[in-house]
Design a protein around this motif. Structure first.
Motif, mmCIF file in Angstrom:
data_model
loop_
_atom_site.group_PDB
_atom_site.id
_atom_site.type_symbol
_atom_site.label_atom_id
_atom_site.label_comp_id
_atom_site.label_asym_id
_atom_site.label_seq_id
_atom_site.Cartn_x
_atom_site.Cartn_y
_atom_site.Cartn_z
ATOM 1 N N ASP A 86 6.843 7.551 5.369
ATOM 2 C CA ASP A 86 7.504 8.586 4.571
ATOM 3 C C ASP A 86 8.852 8.064 4.061
ATOM 4 N N ASP B 190 -7.978 5.409 -2.839
ATOM 5 C CA ASP B 190 -7.518 5.963 -1.567
ATOM 6 C C ASP B 190 -6.853 4.885 -0.732
ATOM 7 N N ARG B 191 -5.963 5.341 0.136
ATOM 8 C CA ARG B 191 -5.285 4.444 1.062
ATOM 9 C C ARG B 191 -6.267 4.061 2.174
ATOM 10 N N ASP C 243 -7.755 3.319 5.857
ATOM 11 C CA ASP C 243 -7.472 4.022 7.112
ATOM 12 C C ASP C 243 -6.546 3.245 8.046
ATOM 13 N N PRO D 142 -0.729 2.465 7.942
ATOM 14 C CA PRO D 142 0.031 3.667 8.313
ATOM 15 C C PRO D 142 0.788 4.248 7.125
ATOM 16 N N LYS D 143 0.975 5.547 7.142
ATOM 17 C CA LYS D 143 1.740 6.254 6.093
ATOM 18 C C LYS D 143 3.216 6.164 6.437
ATOM 19 N N TYR E 164 0.818 -1.211 0.000
ATOM 20 C CA TYR E 164 0.000 0.000 0.000
ATOM 21 C C TYR E 164 0.854 1.263 0.000
ATOM 22 N N ASN E 165 2.066 1.193 0.533
ATOM 23 C CA ASN E 165 2.927 2.364 0.573
ATOM 24 C C ASN E 165 3.802 2.482 -0.670
#
Length: 64
Positions: A62, A53-54, A56, A59-60, A41-42
């Motif tokens: 970076d 959309d990602r 919920d 986690p994002k 997903y990342n």
């Protein structure tokens, strides 16, 4: 020969694969699927998924 068969009989009737090993495999598989899903997903979206959309619960992460 009979003595060898009597000695081997209790070993043959016991469990063949310990429960602990099975639990390690199951927990490892669940962890691999979870970590792989987060990484997927990342990552860059495959063709056709760019506008999605990602979720919920993911986690994002970076990039450094």
């Amino acid at each position: 020969m009979t003595l060898l068969l009597e000695i081997a009989a209790p070993v043959a009737s016991g469990p063949h694969f310990p429960l602990a090993f099975t639990l390690v495999y199951v927990v490892g598989f669940i962890a691999a699927v979870t970590i792989g899903s987060i990484a997927w997903y990342n990552s860059k979206r495959p063709a056709g998924w760019e506008s999605k959309d990602r979720p919920d619960f993911v986690p994002k992460v970076d990039k450094e």
